[in-house]
Scaffold this motif. Structure first.
Motif, short mmCIF file in Angstrom:
data_model
loop_
_atom_site.label_atom_id
_atom_site.label_comp_id
_atom_site.label_asym_id
_atom_site.label_seq_id
_atom_site.Cartn_x
_atom_site.Cartn_y
_atom_site.Cartn_z
N TYR A 245 24.06 45.82 37.85
CA TYR A 245 23.47 44.61 37.56
C TYR A 245 24.16 44.58 36.01
CZ TYR A 245 20.62 41.00 35.76
OH TYR A 245 20.17 39.53 35.37
N LYS A 246 24.11 45.68 35.30
CA LYS A 246 24.58 45.57 33.93
C LYS A 246 26.08 45.31 33.86
CE LYS A 246 21.30 48.42 31.73
NZ LYS A 246 21.12 50.07 31.24
N LYS A 247 26.80 45.76 34.87
CA LYS A 247 28.14 45.67 35.04
C LYS A 247 28.49 44.10 35.35
CE LYS A 247 32.57 47.17 35.43
NZ LYS A 247 33.16 47.94 34.34
N THR A 248 27.90 43.75 36.55
CA THR A 248 27.97 42.41 36.79
C THR A 248 28.07 41.39 35.62
OG1 THR A 248 27.30 42.86 39.14
CG2 THR A 248 27.03 40.57 38.60
N ILE A 249 26.69 41.64 34.80
CA ILE A 249 26.50 40.75 33.85
C ILE A 249 27.52 40.60 32.85
CG2 ILE A 249 25.06 40.36 31.71
CD1 ILE A 249 23.84 39.38 34.10
N GLY A 250 28.38 41.90 32.70
CA GLY A 250 29.25 42.09 31.81
C GLY A 250 30.73 41.72 32.11
N LEU A 251 30.93 41.25 33.34
CA LEU A 251 32.05 40.87 33.95
C LEU A 251 32.55 39.44 33.46
CD1 LEU A 251 31.81 41.61 38.05
CD2 LEU A 251 32.92 42.80 36.39
N SER A 252 33.99 39.43 33.46
CA SER A 252 34.53 38.18 32.81
C SER A 252 34.46 37.05 33.88
CB SER A 252 35.92 38.39 32.64
OG SER A 252 36.69 38.64 33.86
N GLN A 253 34.61 35.54 33.52
CA GLN A 253 34.64 34.87 34.49
C GLN A 253 35.82 34.86 35.43
OE1 GLN A 253 32.55 32.03 34.55
NE2 GLN A 253 33.20 31.71 36.42
N ALA A 254 36.81 35.49 35.20
CA ALA A 254 37.66 35.62 36.15
C ALA A 254 37.43 36.57 37.12
CB ALA A 254 39.09 36.32 35.42
N ALA A 255 36.53 37.63 36.97
CA ALA A 255 36.01 38.40 37.84
C ALA A 255 35.15 38.01 38.59
CB ALA A 255 35.57 39.81 37.21
N PHE A 256 34.23 37.25 37.80
CA PHE A 256 33.25 36.26 39.02
C PHE A 256 33.87 35.35 39.81
CE2 PHE A 256 29.94 37.29 35.87
CZ PHE A 256 29.00 37.26 36.77
N ASP A 257 35.20 34.80 39.42
CA ASP A 257 35.79 34.09 40.42
C ASP A 257 36.44 34.80 41.58
OD1 ASP A 257 35.27 31.89 38.78
OD2 ASP A 257 37.27 32.03 37.69
N LYS A 258 36.94 36.29 41.20
CA LYS A 258 37.44 36.92 42.35
C LYS A 258 36.33 37.40 43.40
CE LYS A 258 39.83 41.28 42.86
NZ LYS A 258 40.33 42.53 42.05
N PHE A 259 35.26 37.95 42.90
CA PHE A 259 34.27 38.44 43.63
C PHE A 259 33.25 37.44 44.30
CE2 PHE A 259 34.99 42.13 40.94
CZ PHE A 259 35.33 43.20 41.85
N THR A 260 33.27 36.54 43.61
CA THR A 260 32.21 35.20 43.98
C THR A 260 30.78 35.90 43.79
OG1 THR A 260 31.82 35.55 46.31
CG2 THR A 260 33.91 34.44 45.68
N PRO A 261 29.94 34.89 43.32
CA PRO A 261 28.41 35.00 43.03
C PRO A 261 27.77 35.74 44.11
CG PRO A 261 29.00 33.04 41.75
CD PRO A 261 30.33 33.46 42.79
N SER A 262 28.11 34.98 45.42
CA SER A 262 27.22 35.57 46.43
C SER A 262 27.68 36.76 47.03
CB SER A 262 27.66 34.42 47.73
OG SER A 262 27.19 33.10 47.26
N SER A 263 28.89 37.21 46.85
CA SER A 263 29.29 38.58 47.26
C SER A 263 28.71 39.74 46.24
CB SER A 263 30.83 38.83 47.16
OG SER A 263 31.49 39.98 47.47
N LEU A 264 28.56 39.18 44.85
CA LEU A 264 27.85 39.98 43.95
C LEU A 264 26.67 40.34 44.24
CD1 LEU A 264 29.75 38.80 40.64
CD2 LEU A 264 29.93 41.12 41.96
#
Length: 587
Positions: free
Chosen positions: A93-112
């Motif tokens: 969860y900490k790692k997810t919060i610390g991801l960049s927006q580009a990483a969020f775009d790559k993984f997608t919120p639903s996948s995370l």
């Protein structure tokens, strides 16, 4: 994957004790057939009841000890698996919060979300099974083989062949189902995405009477997921018949040849019974292994999915390697007069392309914003307005070109130092479940009530908050759904004003406000917050009339820069937007 082992910290001893106790349990089980040999070959022919009671008592004692070690093993196994998963989930969860927006775009919120919830649960289940089986089952299998060899070498070949065949079946099932398990997780992500979109957009769905379409879309995705799970099940279901055919064939051969050996006098009846017991022990354990390989495989696939997120650079690490094109500067110049100014920041030939896009969305953007000025951005949909704000607030970095900041804003040449000096009010309102007070304290943890009421007053929100019986302690539901759109916007504006920052960014943040409320807000900002730099994206030219500079964007290109009056004279697009809105107001 090795990095995940650190999450056993605090649970390593339990992780050792769990398989150790299961190993001792297995050792107890292996002694039972030896006791049976004594009973069948010696006690029953002698009709010695006292000796029979002794051996029965001994078997009962072994069973009790085996049960005790089994319970202890199960307990430590569960504690180790749950503890590992707790540590992993917290760090994930900490790692997810610390991801960049580009990483969020790559993984997608639903996948995370599915990785934090579903995948960690699969890992926990797999670990629990692994601790219980990885020493116990192989020990019983190979221990039974060894004990069978001590009884009769001639029949041991049957055991060896059976064990090899069953291991081959197990490995084959794992090899075939692994790709299917990966596809199942991907399809599960798609189902979560669809559900998330439907839940968030249920008002729009109802407004346009699209319930049937959404139900059909969900049905298709669910059917696709079910089909893939069934395909995996069809393969996995072969495990039972293949296992039992192999075991029963071996059992028939053992009994057939064993009867001949008994007649020859080379084997006793008790030894045959012991061999059958060892054979059945191998059957049970290999069946467990083969049956649980699917669940263990799910855990392995989930662990790999989680490891991909954990191996991904956090935003701070990712930006550290890219910050050469975003830096402080003491030597900023005005683009108009080339005289030195107290400049907040400037864009110098900035291009930008989103990580998942095929082409740039910004082309050669050049402008300079003076500290304490009012800078407006306007343009059509998809012009790149919000993207510029993302670059200003350091959510993304430019693909090429550079962004220069005043050293007082880009403190310590760090992303954190920059964001400490920026307050953002997004067009998509972000209020958190709690109270008005708790939402305001997000901006300034030590804010006093007077400061909060002042921010609410400046944001034109004081009047409706005062009318609430709980005042600052009035409840706020998730996403602020218990307030109107205009009220939500004013609360987020108040939160931004409360933060002691040098730059205020409004991304179409007044779209839900009426003209009078917006006018009062802008007057307050220009009078009471003159020391702050105001960056405003708006679709209304009226909102930007008093801006010191207005940037006009069209399809990612900068096609105008100047004051309201200058742009009306020189910029056709700006004039068209202004005139269309003027006609709409008159009508």
């Amino acid at each position: 994957m090795k990095k995940l082992l650190k999450y056993f910290q605090g649970y390593r001893l339990m992780g050792i004790l769990a398989p150790l106790f299961k190993l001792i349990e297995a050792l107890m089980e292996l002694t039972v057939p030896l006791i049976i040999v004594q009973i069948v070959d010696n006690v029953i022919p002698a009709n010695d009841r006292s000796l029979l009671l002794y051996y029965v008592g001994l078997m009962f004692l072994v069973a009790l000890l085996s049960l005790g070690f089994s319970i202890a093993g199960q307990f430590f196994s569960a504690r180790a698996a749950i503890g590992f998963t707790k540590n992993l989930t917290e760090d994930l969860y900490k790692k997810t919060i610390g991801l960049s927006q580009a990483a969020f775009d790559k993984f997608t919120p639903s996948s995370l979300i599915s990785r934090i919830t579903g995948d960690t649960f699969q890992i926990q289940t797999g670990l629990n099974l692994f601790f219980r089986l990885f020493l116990r089952s192989p020990f019983i299998v190979f221990g039974s083989l060894f004990m069978a060899m001590q009884i009769d070498l001639r029949t041991t070949s049957y055991f060896v062949i059976m064990t090899v065949v069953l291991f081959a079946i197990s490995i084959g099932i794992i090899y075939i189902t692994t790709p299917y398990q990966q596809q199942i997780r991907v399809k599960f992500d798609a189902l979560v995405t669809s559900t998330r979109e439907q839940m968030q957009g249920f008002r729009v769905i109802r407004a346009f009477r699209q319930e049937d379409r959404e139900k059909e879309e969900f049905k298709v995705l669910n059917k696709d997921l079910t089909k893939k799970q069934q395909q995996t099940g069809y393969i996995s279901i072969l495990t039972n018949p293949l296992t039992f055919v192999t075991i029963n064939a071996t059992l028939i051969l053992l009994i057939w040849d064993g009867a001949s050996f008994v007649n020859e006098g080379t084997l006793t009846q008790g030894q045959i019974v012991a061999l059958v017991n060892y054979l059945l022990a191998i059957l049970v354990e290999l069946t467990k292994i083969v049956m649980q390989t699917v669940r263990l495989n799910r855990g392995w696939v989930s662990a790999r999915r989680v490891a991909k997120v954990m191996d991904y650079d956090s935003e701070s690490d990712e930006f550290k390697s890219l910050e050469a094109n975003i830096q402080p500067s003491n030597d900023l110049k005005s683009t108009d007069t080339q005289e030195e100014k107290d400049t907040a920041f400037s864009f110098n030939h900035v291009d930008f392309q989103y990580p998942t896009a095929e082409k740039d969305v910004l082309y050669d953007i050049n402008f300079e914003v003076t500290k304490g000025s009012f800078f407006g951005i306007i343009g059509g949909t998809g012009a790149g307005k919000s993207t510029i704000l993302h670059l200003i607030s350091n959510i993304y970095l430019p693909t090429s070109g550079e962004i220069l900041y005043h050293p007082s804003i880009y403190k310590g040449a760090s992303r954190k130092g920059l964001r400490d000096e920026i307050s953002v009010v997004s067009g998509k309102v972000a209020l958190f479940k709690g109270t008005i007070r708790s939402n305001l304290l997000v901006a300034k943890a030590d804010a006093t009530e007077d400061e909060m009421w002042k921010a609410l007053e400046d944001a034109q929100a004081k009047s409706f908050v005062e009318n609430l019986s709980e005042g600052l302690d009035a409840p706020v539901s998730a996403f602020g759904r218990n307030f109107s759109g205009g009220q939500r916007q004013r609360l987020t504006i108040a939160r931004a004003l409360l933060k002691p920052s040098q730059i205020l960014i409004f991304d179409d943040a007044t779209s839900a406000l009426d003209y009078l409320t917006e006018a009062n807000l802008l007057n307050t900002l220009t009078e009471n917050y003159r020391e702050r730099t105001l960056i405003m994206v708006s679709q209304r030219t009226r909102s930007l009339e008093n801006a010191d500079q207005i940037l006009v964007m069209d399809a990612g290109n900068q096609i105008g820069l100047g004051t309201h009056e200058k742009l009306l004279e020189t910029n056709q697009l700006y004039r068209e937007i202004y005139e269309s809105q003027l006609v709409a107001e008159v009508e």
